[in-house]
Scaffold this motif. Sequence first.
Motif, PDB file in Angstrom:
ATOM      1  N   PRO A  35       6.329   0.303   7.841  1.00 35.31           N
ATOM      2  CA  PRO A  35       6.375  -0.113   6.434  1.00 35.31           C
ATOM      3  C   PRO A  35       5.046   0.105   5.716  1.00 35.31           C
ATOM      4  O   PRO A  35       5.033   0.455   4.529  1.00 35.31           O
ATOM      5  CB  PRO A  35       6.734  -1.603   6.524  1.00 35.31           C
ATOM      6  CG  PRO A  35       7.446  -1.743   7.829  1.00 35.31           C
ATOM      7  CD  PRO A  35       6.758  -0.787   8.742  1.00 35.31           C
ATOM      8  N   ALA A  36       3.930  -0.102   6.415  1.00 30.75           N
ATOM      9  CA  ALA A  36       2.624   0.106   5.783  1.00 30.75           C
ATOM     10  C   ALA A  36       2.425   1.575   5.437  1.00 30.75           C
ATOM     11  O   ALA A  36       1.956   1.903   4.337  1.00 30.75           O
ATOM     12  CB  ALA A  36       1.506  -0.379   6.708  1.00 30.75           C
ATOM     13  N   VAL A  37       2.782   2.460   6.353  1.00 33.45           N
ATOM     14  CA  VAL A  37       2.635   3.896   6.099  1.00 33.45           C
ATOM     15  C   VAL A  37       3.538   4.316   4.943  1.00 33.45           C
ATOM     16  O   VAL A  37       3.142   5.120   4.082  1.00 33.45           O
ATOM     17  CB  VAL A  37       2.952   4.701   7.379  1.00 33.45           C
ATOM     18  CG1 VAL A  37       2.996   6.195   7.078  1.00 33.45           C
ATOM     19  CG2 VAL A  37       1.920   4.413   8.462  1.00 33.45           C
ATOM     20  N   ALA A  38       4.748   3.771   4.897  1.00 38.26           N
ATOM     21  CA  ALA A  38       5.665   4.100   3.802  1.00 38.26           C
ATOM     22  C   ALA A  38       5.115   3.610   2.467  1.00 38.26           C
ATOM     23  O   ALA A  38       5.244   4.294   1.442  1.00 38.26           O
ATOM     24  CB  ALA A  38       7.035   3.483   4.074  1.00 38.26           C
ATOM     25  N   ALA A  39       4.498   2.442   2.455  1.00 47.41           N
ATOM     26  CA  ALA A  39       3.912   1.913   1.224  1.00 47.41           C
ATOM     27  C   ALA A  39       2.758   2.788   0.747  1.00 47.41           C
ATOM     28  O   ALA A  39       2.629   3.061  -0.451  1.00 47.41           O
ATOM     29  CB  ALA A  39       3.429   0.479   1.457  1.00 47.41           C
ATOM     30  N   ALA A  61      -4.610   3.597  -7.244  1.00 47.04           N
ATOM     31  CA  ALA A  61      -3.202   3.453  -6.875  1.00 47.04           C
ATOM     32  C   ALA A  61      -2.734   2.008  -6.940  1.00 47.04           C
ATOM     33  O   ALA A  61      -3.509   1.069  -6.782  1.00 47.04           O
ATOM     34  CB  ALA A  61      -2.989   4.005  -5.462  1.00 47.04           C
ATOM     35  N   GLN A  62      -1.429   1.854  -7.151  1.00 44.21           N
ATOM     36  CA  GLN A  62      -0.740   0.578  -7.041  1.00 44.21           C
ATOM     37  C   GLN A  62       0.108   0.642  -5.773  1.00 44.21           C
ATOM     38  O   GLN A  62       1.020   1.453  -5.678  1.00 44.21           O
ATOM     39  CB  GLN A  62       0.141   0.330  -8.263  1.00 44.21           C
ATOM     40  CG  GLN A  62      -0.621   0.133  -9.560  1.00 44.21           C
ATOM     41  CD  GLN A  62      -1.345  -1.199  -9.583  1.00 44.21           C
ATOM     42  OE1 GLN A  62      -0.833  -2.206  -9.125  1.00 44.21           O
ATOM     43  NE2 GLN A  62      -2.560  -1.192 -10.117  1.00 44.21           N
ATOM     44  N   VAL A  63      -0.183  -0.234  -4.822  1.00 42.74           N
ATOM     45  CA  VAL A  63       0.492  -0.190  -3.525  1.00 42.74           C
ATOM     46  C   VAL A  63       1.572  -1.264  -3.478  1.00 42.74           C
ATOM     47  O   VAL A  63       1.277  -2.456  -3.645  1.00 42.74           O
ATOM     48  CB  VAL A  63      -0.509  -0.417  -2.374  1.00 42.74           C
ATOM     49  CG1 VAL A  63       0.205  -0.347  -1.027  1.00 42.74           C
ATOM     50  CG2 VAL A  63      -1.631   0.599  -2.445  1.00 42.74           C
ATOM     51  N   PRO A  64       2.845  -0.871  -3.235  1.00 38.36           N
ATOM     52  CA  PRO A  64       3.907  -1.873  -3.072  1.00 38.36           C
ATOM     53  C   PRO A  64       3.783  -2.523  -1.694  1.00 38.36           C
ATOM     54  O   PRO A  64       3.828  -1.844  -0.673  1.00 38.36           O
ATOM     55  CB  PRO A  64       5.187  -1.037  -3.181  1.00 38.36           C
ATOM     56  CG  PRO A  64       4.788   0.330  -2.717  1.00 38.36           C
ATOM     57  CD  PRO A  64       3.348   0.509  -3.119  1.00 38.36           C
ATOM     58  N   LEU A  65       3.625  -3.837  -1.652  1.00 36.09           N
ATOM     59  CA  LEU A  65       3.353  -4.519  -0.383  1.00 36.09           C
ATOM     60  C   LEU A  65       4.623  -4.696   0.442  1.00 36.09           C
ATOM     61  O   LEU A  65       5.609  -5.267  -0.044  1.00 36.09           O
ATOM     62  CB  LEU A  65       2.748  -5.894  -0.634  1.00 36.09           C
ATOM     63  CG  LEU A  65       1.316  -5.937  -1.169  1.00 36.09           C
ATOM     64  CD1 LEU A  65       0.897  -7.381  -1.381  1.00 36.09           C
ATOM     65  CD2 LEU A  65       0.365  -5.244  -0.216  1.00 36.09           C
ATOM     66  N   PRO A  66       4.620  -4.249   1.693  1.00 32.15           N
ATOM     67  CA  PRO A  66       5.721  -4.609   2.589  1.00 32.15           C
ATOM     68  C   PRO A  66       5.657  -6.103   2.914  1.00 32.15           C
ATOM     69  O   PRO A  66       4.604  -6.735   2.796  1.00 32.15           O
ATOM     70  CB  PRO A  66       5.445  -3.772   3.845  1.00 32.15           C
ATOM     71  CG  PRO A  66       4.455  -2.725   3.436  1.00 32.15           C
ATOM     72  CD  PRO A  66       3.655  -3.336   2.325  1.00 32.15           C
ATOM     73  N   VAL A  67       6.762  -6.673   3.334  1.00 35.96           N
ATOM     74  CA  VAL A  67       6.792  -8.072   3.743  1.00 35.96           C
ATOM     75  C   VAL A  67       5.862  -8.254   4.948  1.00 35.96           C
ATOM     76  O   VAL A  67       5.929  -7.511   5.920  1.00 35.96           O
ATOM     77  CB  VAL A  67       8.222  -8.511   4.105  1.00 35.96           C
ATOM     78  CG1 VAL A  67       8.212  -9.947   4.659  1.00 35.96           C
ATOM     79  CG2 VAL A  67       9.129  -8.409   2.893  1.00 35.96           C
ATOM     80  N   GLY A  68       4.973  -9.239   4.850  1.00 36.24           N
ATOM     81  CA  GLY A  68       4.062  -9.510   5.962  1.00 36.24           C
ATOM     82  C   GLY A  68       2.972  -8.485   6.137  1.00 36.24           C
ATOM     83  O   GLY A  68       2.328  -8.431   7.192  1.00 36.24           O
ATOM     84  N   SER A  69       2.717  -7.691   5.123  1.00 37.25           N
ATOM     85  CA  SER A  69       1.726  -6.620   5.228  1.00 37.25           C
ATOM     86  C   SER A  69       0.320  -7.168   5.435  1.00 37.25           C
ATOM     87  O   SER A  69      -0.043  -8.219   4.904  1.00 37.25           O
ATOM     88  CB  SER A  69       1.756  -5.780   3.953  1.00 37.25           C
ATOM     89  OG  SER A  69       0.713  -4.832   3.949  1.00 37.25           O
ATOM     90  N   VAL A  97      -2.012  -0.090   4.701  1.00 34.27           N
ATOM     91  CA  VAL A  97      -1.396   0.334   3.442  1.00 34.27           C
ATOM     92  C   VAL A  97      -2.315   1.224   2.618  1.00 34.27           C
ATOM     93  O   VAL A  97      -1.968   1.603   1.500  1.00 34.27           O
ATOM     94  CB  VAL A  97      -0.947  -0.882   2.600  1.00 34.27           C
ATOM     95  CG1 VAL A  97       0.149  -1.663   3.310  1.00 34.27           C
ATOM     96  CG2 VAL A  97      -2.129  -1.781   2.275  1.00 34.27           C
ATOM     97  N   GLY A  98      -3.492   1.550   3.156  1.00 36.48           N
ATOM     98  CA  GLY A  98      -4.321   2.562   2.506  1.00 36.48           C
ATOM     99  C   GLY A  98      -5.528   2.121   1.722  1.00 36.48           C
ATOM    100  O   GLY A  98      -5.950   2.841   0.809  1.00 36.48           O
ATOM    101  N   PRO A  99      -6.149   0.967   2.024  1.00 35.42           N
ATOM    102  CA  PRO A  99      -7.312   0.559   1.222  1.00 35.42           C
ATOM    103  C   PRO A  99      -8.465   1.557   1.264  1.00 35.42           C
ATOM    104  O   PRO A  99      -9.224   1.656   0.301  1.00 35.42           O
ATOM    105  CB  PRO A  99      -7.718  -0.782   1.853  1.00 35.42           C
ATOM    106  CG  PRO A  99      -7.143  -0.762   3.231  1.00 35.42           C
ATOM    107  CD  PRO A  99      -5.868   0.007   3.104  1.00 35.42           C
ATOM    108  N   PHE A 100      -8.592   2.289   2.362  1.00 32.67           N
ATOM    109  CA  PHE A 100      -9.635   3.312   2.444  1.00 32.67           C
ATOM    110  C   PHE A 100      -9.084   4.681   2.085  1.00 32.67           C
ATOM    111  O   PHE A 100      -9.703   5.428   1.329  1.00 32.67           O
ATOM    112  CB  PHE A 100     -10.245   3.343   3.849  1.00 32.67           C
ATOM    113  CG  PHE A 100     -10.800   2.028   4.301  1.00 32.67           C
ATOM    114  CD1 PHE A 100     -11.458   1.180   3.405  1.00 32.67           C
ATOM    115  CD2 PHE A 100     -10.665   1.605   5.603  1.00 32.67           C
ATOM    116  CE1 PHE A 100     -11.966  -0.044   3.806  1.00 32.67           C
ATOM    117  CE2 PHE A 100     -11.164   0.382   6.020  1.00 32.67           C
ATOM    118  CZ  PHE A 100     -11.814  -0.443   5.126  1.00 32.67           C
TER     119      PHE A 100
END
Length: 400
Positions: free
Chosen positions: A287-291, A225-233, A266-269
């Motif tokens: 924001p992390a869950v949304a990403a 996957a490609q994860v879009p980073l939230p600000v300050g993630s 943001v889902g690394p695992f």
Amino acid sequence: MSATHTLVIDRLGHRGEGVALVEGKPIFVPATLPGETVAVTIEGNRGTLLDILAPSPNRSAAPCPHFPACGGCQLQHLSAETYSQFKRSLVVDALSRAGVAADVNDPIIAYGAGRRRATFHATRSAAGFMALRSHQIHDLDRCPILVPALAQAPRIARDFASAVGPCDVAFTASDMGLDVAVRAKGTKANPKLTDLARAFDLARLSLNGEPLIIHRQPTVTMGRAQVPLPVGSFLQATEAAEAALAELVVKAVAGARQVADLFCGVGPFALRLAERAAVLAADSDSPAVAALDAAKRKAKGLKPIAAEKRDLFREPLGPFELNHFDAVVLDPPRAGAQAQIAELAKSKVKTIAYVSCDPQSFARDAATLVAAGYVIGPVRPLDQFAFSSHTEVFARFERP
């Protein structure tokens, strides 16, 4: 003028400072090693090193000319073997104090190309980390523990401080270029900021938590996957550490068909686990869950991931929910996962894979699980913060 004292360093404290005893009380002296005789001045329980009268054979030349004046690193003066032993001892001592018997392996070295994240304090004339035991910024020309993409970070931070005044500048090296977040009190957007973003070809520039200009959406690759980073993630400090921890996690829960990934970020695992199992991913960071949810929608070949916003400190999963899962993965913040661990201790979950950034809270939570009947496997320290006193910890818990 303070009097000079001659001390013999007894041991290293958990922050990497040498500890000497004076009239039975500890004096903490940075950049010293056990067995060394040193000349210091003393204020309270702090010693300032003046001279090393008898150096330890375990002393090594620091690879960075800014050590030890820069407060970003604490351990550049240790030999490789002494350094590894110190990192392992942080975990051994924490488990011992918590009454947990476990085998502790030598640390996995996971520096990779360097840290991909850093935050610099900046003014018009200086950018870097706080000087040792000071609120003054130690100005850096470069920082050798960062990835090459962050080579210009000090210069960029100084230029932003010239535009907005004293500020903190957070950098993340993403797949699409530099993601920069500036925090400055009372500052509003101005043309100088957007000009700097263009001049340095930043992927994104944010000001006080809000995106100001986006040339390219910053993303990081996690599994397929490609994860879009939230600000300050939040991200693991190095790409190598993320990959190594993910490998340990995936191996620990191999064969599980239903996995809960708690404090998922943001889902690394979760994004790697979903290549083999259905995953519930929960975190309080919206924001992390949304990403994570956005990434899994575009990724191919993954099993279902249910991404859920949930405060696991106030609303942990209870045994009724937990018992639906073959395995649970935990990666909590520094405070640990005390409330969630208490519920896991009452559950029938067979396998728990625990990733921690703090040996103390990990040991506390491990003691709860062991008391509830879980068997702790070999504990794996992982070192991604080169020359610092921080260490990550991984362990697998199994209910017989």
